[in-house]
Design a protein around this motif. Sequence first.
Motif, PDB file in Angstrom:
ATOM      1  N   SER A  32      11.114   0.237 -13.670  1.00 34.00           N
ATOM      2  CA  SER A  32      10.659   1.141 -13.221  1.00 34.00           C
ATOM      3  C   SER A  32      11.871   1.784 -12.484  1.00 34.00           C
ATOM      4  O   SER A  32      11.844   3.013 -11.685  1.00 34.00           O
ATOM      5  CB  SER A  32       8.993   1.196 -11.992  1.00 34.00           C
ATOM      6  OG  SER A  32       9.287   0.308 -10.950  1.00 34.00           O
ATOM      7  N   ARG A  33      12.354   1.035 -11.540  1.00 34.23           N
ATOM      8  CA  ARG A  33      14.107   0.479 -11.136  1.00 34.23           C
ATOM      9  C   ARG A  33      13.387   1.881  -9.620  1.00 34.23           C
ATOM     10  O   ARG A  33      14.118   3.126  -8.978  1.00 34.23           O
ATOM     11  CB  ARG A  33      14.205   1.294 -11.750  1.00 34.23           C
ATOM     12  CG  ARG A  33      15.249   0.629 -13.390  1.00 34.23           C
ATOM     13  CD  ARG A  33      16.205   1.163 -13.571  1.00 34.23           C
ATOM     14  NE  ARG A  33      17.025   0.155 -14.480  1.00 34.23           N
ATOM     15  CZ  ARG A  33      17.736  -0.967 -14.856  1.00 34.23           C
ATOM     16  NH1 ARG A  33      17.496  -1.120 -13.162  1.00 34.23           N
ATOM     17  NH2 ARG A  33      18.129  -1.185 -16.075  1.00 34.23           N
ATOM     18  N   PRO A  34      12.387   1.581  -8.956  1.00 34.66           N
ATOM     19  CA  PRO A  34      12.557   2.255  -7.513  1.00 34.66           C
ATOM     20  C   PRO A  34      13.904   2.296  -6.437  1.00 34.66           C
ATOM     21  O   PRO A  34      14.432   1.056  -6.420  1.00 34.66           O
ATOM     22  CB  PRO A  34      11.078   1.062  -6.796  1.00 34.66           C
ATOM     23  CG  PRO A  34      11.037   0.099  -7.334  1.00 34.66           C
ATOM     24  CD  PRO A  34      11.955   0.314  -8.301  1.00 34.66           C
ATOM     25  N   ASN A  35      13.724   2.618  -5.770  1.00 31.72           N
ATOM     26  CA  ASN A  35      15.381   3.062  -4.965  1.00 31.72           C
ATOM     27  C   ASN A  35      15.193   1.201  -3.868  1.00 31.72           C
ATOM     28  O   ASN A  35      15.707   0.663  -3.727  1.00 31.72           O
ATOM     29  CB  ASN A  35      15.318   3.503  -3.630  1.00 31.72           C
ATOM     30  CG  ASN A  35      14.278   3.906  -2.637  1.00 31.72           C
ATOM     31  OD1 ASN A  35      13.183   3.828  -3.147  1.00 31.72           O
ATOM     32  ND2 ASN A  35      15.012   4.791  -2.038  1.00 31.72           N
ATOM     33  N   GLN A  36      13.902   1.310  -3.152  1.00 22.84           N
ATOM     34  CA  GLN A  36      13.377   0.397  -2.296  1.00 22.84           C
ATOM     35  C   GLN A  36      12.256  -0.645  -2.862  1.00 22.84           C
ATOM     36  O   GLN A  36      10.873   0.091  -3.423  1.00 22.84           O
ATOM     37  CB  GLN A  36      13.977   0.076  -1.639  1.00 22.84           C
ATOM     38  CG  GLN A  36      12.940   1.515  -0.469  1.00 22.84           C
ATOM     39  CD  GLN A  36      13.478   1.952   0.648  1.00 22.84           C
ATOM     40  OE1 GLN A  36      14.314   0.882   1.171  1.00 22.84           O
ATOM     41  NE2 GLN A  36      12.589   3.019   1.499  1.00 22.84           N
ATOM     42  N   VAL A  37      11.837  -1.507  -2.695  1.00 22.30           N
ATOM     43  CA  VAL A  37      10.293  -2.470  -2.872  1.00 22.30           C
ATOM     44  C   VAL A  37       9.559  -3.140  -1.585  1.00 22.30           C
ATOM     45  O   VAL A  37      10.495  -4.100  -0.846  1.00 22.30           O
ATOM     46  CB  VAL A  37      10.698  -3.296  -4.022  1.00 22.30           C
ATOM     47  CG1 VAL A  37       9.090  -3.695  -4.112  1.00 22.30           C
ATOM     48  CG2 VAL A  37      10.550  -2.975  -5.618  1.00 22.30           C
ATOM     49  N   PHE A  38       8.774  -2.965  -0.864  1.00 24.84           N
ATOM     50  CA  PHE A  38       7.638  -3.328  -0.311  1.00 24.84           C
ATOM     51  C   PHE A  38       7.087  -3.973  -0.379  1.00 24.84           C
ATOM     52  O   PHE A  38       6.114  -4.113  -1.566  1.00 24.84           O
ATOM     53  CB  PHE A  38       7.554  -2.120   0.839  1.00 24.84           C
ATOM     54  CG  PHE A  38       8.518  -1.268   1.809  1.00 24.84           C
ATOM     55  CD1 PHE A  38       9.022  -1.841   2.757  1.00 24.84           C
ATOM     56  CD2 PHE A  38       8.949  -0.661   0.672  1.00 24.84           C
ATOM     57  CE1 PHE A  38       9.814  -0.789   3.434  1.00 24.84           C
ATOM     58  CE2 PHE A  38       9.865   1.196   2.008  1.00 24.84           C
ATOM     59  CZ  PHE A  38      10.244   0.885   3.064  1.00 24.84           C
ATOM     60  N   ILE A  39       7.345  -5.045   0.284  1.00 23.81           N
ATOM     61  CA  ILE A  39       6.270  -6.312   0.193  1.00 23.81           C
ATOM     62  C   ILE A  39       5.252  -6.955   1.051  1.00 23.81           C
ATOM     63  O   ILE A  39       5.648  -7.067   1.837  1.00 23.81           O
ATOM     64  CB  ILE A  39       6.551  -7.660  -0.851  1.00 23.81           C
ATOM     65  CG1 ILE A  39       7.654  -6.983  -2.744  1.00 23.81           C
ATOM     66  CG2 ILE A  39       6.151  -8.931  -1.252  1.00 23.81           C
ATOM     67  CD1 ILE A  39       8.520  -8.741  -3.310  1.00 23.81           C
ATOM     68  N   ILE A  40       3.859  -6.526   1.155  1.00 22.01           N
ATOM     69  CA  ILE A  40       3.218  -6.946   2.069  1.00 22.01           C
ATOM     70  C   ILE A  40       1.837  -8.444   1.613  1.00 22.01           C
ATOM     71  O   ILE A  40       1.448  -8.050   0.650  1.00 22.01           O
ATOM     72  CB  ILE A  40       2.237  -5.668   2.345  1.00 22.01           C
ATOM     73  CG1 ILE A  40       2.891  -4.023   2.637  1.00 22.01           C
ATOM     74  CG2 ILE A  40       1.395  -6.401   3.876  1.00 22.01           C
ATOM     75  CD1 ILE A  40       2.068  -3.197   3.035  1.00 22.01           C
ATOM     76  N   PRO A  41       2.614  -8.755   2.060  1.00 21.99           N
ATOM     77  CA  PRO A  41       0.966  -9.918   1.978  1.00 21.99           C
ATOM     78  C   PRO A  41       0.357 -10.086   2.243  1.00 21.99           C
ATOM     79  O   PRO A  41       0.430  -9.916   3.928  1.00 21.99           O
ATOM     80  CB  PRO A  41       2.070 -11.265   2.498  1.00 21.99           C
ATOM     81  CG  PRO A  41       3.473 -11.103   2.624  1.00 21.99           C
ATOM     82  CD  PRO A  41       3.545  -8.967   3.094  1.00 21.99           C
ATOM     83  N   TYR A  42      -1.045  -9.564   1.759  1.00 27.57           N
ATOM     84  CA  TYR A  42      -2.719 -10.136   2.108  1.00 27.57           C
ATOM     85  C   TYR A  42      -2.984 -11.024   2.136  1.00 27.57           C
ATOM     86  O   TYR A  42      -3.670 -11.591   1.858  1.00 27.57           O
ATOM     87  CB  TYR A  42      -3.034  -8.711   1.397  1.00 27.57           C
ATOM     88  CG  TYR A  42      -4.435  -8.772   2.024  1.00 27.57           C
ATOM     89  CD1 TYR A  42      -3.773  -7.179   2.882  1.00 27.57           C
ATOM     90  CD2 TYR A  42      -5.887  -9.021   1.857  1.00 27.57           C
ATOM     91  CE1 TYR A  42      -4.910  -6.473   4.061  1.00 27.57           C
ATOM     92  CE2 TYR A  42      -6.318  -8.345   2.518  1.00 27.57           C
ATOM     93  CZ  TYR A  42      -6.271  -6.956   3.411  1.00 27.57           C
ATOM     94  OH  TYR A  42      -7.228  -6.608   4.221  1.00 27.57           O
ATOM     95  N   LEU A  43      -1.999 -11.930   3.614  1.00 23.28           N
ATOM     96  CA  LEU A  43      -3.055 -13.713   3.676  1.00 23.28           C
ATOM     97  C   LEU A  43      -2.584 -13.462   5.891  1.00 23.28           C
ATOM     98  O   LEU A  43      -1.238 -12.797   6.101  1.00 23.28           O
ATOM     99  CB  LEU A  43      -1.235 -14.054   3.967  1.00 23.28           C
ATOM    100  CG  LEU A  43      -1.036 -14.228   1.700  1.00 23.28           C
ATOM    101  CD1 LEU A  43       0.033 -14.841   1.852  1.00 23.28           C
ATOM    102  CD2 LEU A  43      -2.041 -14.494   1.134  1.00 23.28           C
ATOM    103  N   LEU A  44      -3.430 -13.568   6.158  1.00 26.59           N
ATOM    104  CA  LEU A  44      -3.580 -13.970   7.705  1.00 26.59           C
ATOM    105  C   LEU A  44      -3.263 -14.799   8.181  1.00 26.59           C
ATOM    106  O   LEU A  44      -2.247 -14.166   9.006  1.00 26.59           O
ATOM    107  CB  LEU A  44      -4.921 -14.987   6.993  1.00 26.59           C
ATOM    108  CG  LEU A  44      -6.548 -13.661   7.616  1.00 26.59           C
ATOM    109  CD1 LEU A  44      -7.626 -14.393   8.227  1.00 26.59           C
ATOM    110  CD2 LEU A  44      -5.941 -12.842   8.885  1.00 26.59           C
TER     111      LEU A  44
END
Length: 253
Positions: free
Chosen positions: A183-195
């Motif tokens: 999809s070629r976004p300008n940036q990818v944010f990764i949020i780990p849903y981990l405690l």
Amino acid sequence: MEAILYICHGSRVKEASAQAIDFIKVCMAAQPNSIQEYCFLELETPTIEDAYERCVQKGATKIIAIPVLLLTAVHAKYDIPLILNKMKKRFPAVDLRYGRPIGVSDKMVDILVERLEETKEWVTEDSLVLLVGRGSSDPDVKRDLGRLADLLRNRFPKSRVQECYLTAATPSFEEALDFAEGSRPNQVFIIPYLLFTGILMKSIENRLRKIQKKGRRKIILCRYLGYHPKIEQAISERIHEVSGEGAYVSNYA
């Protein structure tokens, strides 16, 4: 006398267990109960059995057992109740109340927004946000992480938010990364849903190191949830739900 038993997941990574214990000690300090114990479902000590028995030895006539888990899945529905029911048979005179996991709420989405904001990068309409959950074969996990993703989309209506999973559910983290590439976004944010940190967090970090060497896309890894006052507040709410007459009690124990 009412005791509180905090049940954490457990990890092979000692840092994760230490983080869990530190967090539970903060939760304990906020409660008036004189009997409070923490324990782990697996991979770490004390066990649920050991901590439960310790509560009884200290004089508990009622035990409030709280699963310190983000979402309702097999551990919360079956694994923990199986052990608790065994302990209930050992100590039938002790009243047992079993609460709910942390679950879905705006509080948890507030934390996700904080994790994005502390990166000091703007989430724009060309950004992709990947909400990465642990994963489970239990459909309730997909339902709940999907609800959290929907709530996060409401906060960033012009950006794309996609939930994905590290194990046992689809789309997988790998599939989501492939989607990001296509999809070629300008940036990818990764949020780990981990405690806390642990094997799964380290697997995310290792995978991203390999991708970032190629330099094709700007990838921003957010912190896992960790200790947060709003999670402490959620735990306190779960305690009060099952404390007192006529209170909510989980169907699983």
